[in-house]
Write a protein that holds these residues in place. Structure first.
Motif, short mmCIF file in Angstrom:
data_model
loop_
_atom_site.label_atom_id
_atom_site.label_comp_id
_atom_site.label_asym_id
_atom_site.label_seq_id
_atom_site.Cartn_x
_atom_site.Cartn_y
_atom_site.Cartn_z
N UNK A 167 16.40 -12.78 68.47
CA UNK A 167 17.50 -13.49 67.12
C UNK A 167 18.80 -13.84 66.80
N UNK A 168 19.48 -12.85 67.56
CA UNK A 168 21.11 -12.91 67.12
C UNK A 168 22.04 -14.05 67.07
N UNK A 169 21.72 -14.59 68.60
CA UNK A 169 22.37 -15.59 69.25
C UNK A 169 21.94 -17.13 68.44
N UNK A 170 20.62 -16.58 67.48
CA UNK A 170 20.27 -18.51 67.10
C UNK A 170 21.22 -17.87 65.91
N UNK A 171 21.11 -17.03 65.71
CA UNK A 171 21.70 -16.75 63.81
C UNK A 171 22.67 -16.43 63.91
N UNK A 172 23.10 -16.14 65.04
CA UNK A 172 25.38 -16.82 64.33
C UNK A 172 25.83 -18.38 65.10
N UNK A 173 24.47 -19.02 65.84
CA UNK A 173 24.69 -20.14 66.13
C UNK A 173 24.18 -20.65 64.75
N UNK A 174 23.62 -20.81 64.05
CA UNK A 174 23.12 -21.47 63.06
C UNK A 174 24.47 -20.70 61.96
N UNK A 175 24.68 -19.29 61.84
CA UNK A 175 26.04 -19.54 61.11
C UNK A 175 27.00 -20.09 61.18
N UNK A 176 27.35 -20.19 62.64
CA UNK A 176 28.52 -21.42 62.46
C UNK A 176 28.13 -22.91 62.25
#
Length: 88
Positions: free
Chosen positions: A62-71
């Motif tokens: 889920x790295x892409x989703x996690x980075x999207x949430x970080x942003x």
């Protein structure tokens, strides 16, 4: 602190406007840890070995989703829930 996912008793959270590097907060049966999103490795705290392995694999998936949430968190925007490792 918003909850992103809950699976196998593991609670994944993320704070708004948190310090780098991008990471998640993990809670499990009294254990707490900060886990770096890019590597899935514990950068602070402690988790049982099996739980750490599950979280590491979940971060990879889920790295892409996690980075999207970080942003989103850096902009104080609402965060999205992410499917757990148990598919709930």
């Amino acid at each position: 602190m918003p909850t992103l996912s809950i699976f196998f008793g593991i609670i994944i959270k993320m704070r708004h406007d948190d310090h780098p590097p991008p990471h998640i907060h993990v809670e499990y049966q009294g254990f707490t840890a900060l886990v770096e999103i890019s590597s899935g490795n514990i950068i602070a705290g402690d988790l049982p070995r099996k739980v750490a392995a599950i979280v590491n694999e979940w971060c990879e998936t889920h790295r892409i989703e996690l980075m999207s949430n970080w942003e989103k968190a850096s902009q104080f925007e609402p965060l999205d829930r992410i499917q757990g490792a148990d598919r709930d």
